[in-house]
Write a protein that holds these residues in place. Structure first.
Motif, mmCIF file in Angstrom:
data_model
loop_
_atom_site.group_PDB
_atom_site.id
_atom_site.type_symbol
_atom_site.label_atom_id
_atom_site.label_comp_id
_atom_site.label_asym_id
_atom_site.label_seq_id
_atom_site.Cartn_x
_atom_site.Cartn_y
_atom_site.Cartn_z
ATOM 1 N N TYR A 1 0.140 0.758 -4.305
ATOM 2 C CA TYR A 1 -0.898 -0.155 -4.779
ATOM 3 C C TYR A 1 -2.175 0.003 -3.945
ATOM 4 O O TYR A 1 -2.115 0.236 -2.737
ATOM 5 N N ALA A 2 -3.320 -0.184 -4.586
ATOM 6 C CA ALA A 2 -4.617 0.119 -3.961
ATOM 7 C C ALA A 2 -5.124 -1.035 -3.099
ATOM 8 O O ALA A 2 -6.205 -1.594 -3.348
ATOM 9 N N GLN B 1 -1.903 5.445 1.069
ATOM 10 C CA GLN B 1 -1.371 4.786 -0.120
ATOM 11 C C GLN B 1 -0.353 5.685 -0.818
ATOM 12 O O GLN B 1 -0.574 6.874 -1.011
ATOM 13 N N SER C 1 0.834 -1.207 0.000
ATOM 14 C CA SER C 1 0.000 0.000 0.000
ATOM 15 C C SER C 1 0.865 1.252 0.000
ATOM 16 O O SER C 1 0.643 2.181 -0.795
ATOM 17 N N ASP C 2 1.869 1.280 0.871
ATOM 18 C CA ASP C 2 2.749 2.445 0.940
ATOM 19 C C ASP C 2 3.518 2.645 -0.369
ATOM 20 O O ASP C 2 3.915 3.762 -0.701
#
Length: 312
Positions: free
Chosen positions: A194-195, A228, A190-191
């Motif tokens: 990516y969703a 994100q 996520s970081d």
């Protein structure tokens, strides 16, 4: 494994004389059926000999308590990608070769590795050297039934592995790449941008097209303190971050990932480390019941039963 069973655990300690036995006991106390360990301190490369890992007693305890797997995490101070200090490369290869043997000795089938950082030389240079190192490690351990699980990274600093394409590039440059797998860290991914919070199935589909979901052998199930694409790599407890409980619970029970160990690396709760409490038994209870406990910190600090929230 039954139809309703899922594989859930955390990163536990491995120390003293008990070593693997102590790790398995710590995991069992939190109702975990998988767990992860460092074979020594993550900040250094000092390690005990294999004979001191207490592997036989630990494996017997795991069998008796229906624990399905132990995963090893390599120390994060080893950097195969540093082309600016070539004098460190041979030691990194030697150490990780020995670490693969230690993983096999305690019965682990996966050893998680942060791919490395390019320290200014650029990702392609680092990727080529990481692949070179992995080729040497895998050749030296050709008869060892352990896969090296390259971890998805948040992209802080000069980390490589921040995209699925970077991991695929490493894999493509390794000869015996059937012995490479991937550890998918939900916070890191996520970081990295990516969703995860809004379209995990879409992200998993992208992963499958770029790398192949069959290589996904470990999940680090962590919530994130940051939004994100922040490239921060700050873990937080399940349900208390930007991913949220519903998303992480769905990943924990995802039908495509049933056989994949989910390992939490979530922090202690409380005012500080000295006065903190281990949250993992409470997080396991939430994910087992598939119900969020907003009072996790208070329960952990009070030493309440793990499932107390279900009876309120």
């Amino acid at each position: 494994m039954t139809a309703t069973e899922f594989l859930i655990g955390s990163h536990v300690s491995m120390k003293g004389q008990a070593m693997l036995l102590g790790s398995a006991q710590e995991a069992a106390a939190a109702n975990e059926n998988v767990f992860m360990v460092y074979t020594g301190a993550p900040q250094n490369t000092r390690r005990k000999p294999i004979a001191a890992l207490n592997a036989q007693a630990g494996q017997a305890y795991m069998r008796a308590h229906q624990q399905r797997a132990v995963v090893v995490h390599a120390p994060y101070v080893v950097n195969l990608g540093n082309t600016k200090k070539p004098e460190n490369f041979a030691f990194a290869v030697q150490f990780l070769t020995e670490e693969v043997h230690r993983a096999a000795a305690i019965g682990a089938q996966q050893i998680v590795l942060h791919p490395g950082a390019h320290v200014g030389a650029g990702a392609p240079a680092a990727i080529a050297q990481i692949a070179q190192g992995l080729n040497q490690i895998l050749a030296a351990t050709a008869d060892v039934p352990v896969q090296i699980a390259l971890e998805t990274m948040a992209g802080k600093g000069t980390e490589v592995g921040r995209t699925f394409e970077e991991l695929a590039s490493i894999i493509d440059q390794v000869t015996a790449n059937e012995r490479l797998s991937v550890c998918f860290d939900t916070c890191h991914t996520s970081d990295a941008g990516y969703a995860i919070a809004t379209d995990f199935d879409g992200v998993l589909d992208t992963f499958d097209h770029v790398i192949g979901v069959d290589r996904l052998k470990v999940i680090h199930l962590n919530d994130s303190k940051n939004p994100q694409g922040s490239h921060k790599d700050r873990h937080t407890n399940i349900g208390f971050g930007t991913l949220g409980f519903d998303v992480l619970n769905a990943i924990a029970h995802h039908p495509q990932l049933t056989a994949v160990p989910k390992i939490m690396e979530t922090p202690a709760v409380g005012p500080d480390r000295k006065h903190g409490a281990n949250p993992h038994g409470y997080e396991v209870a939430m994910l087992t019941a598939q119900q969020f406990n907003p009072d996790l910190e208070a329960d952990a600090l009070a030493g309440a039963p793990f499932d107390a929230f279900l009876h309120r």
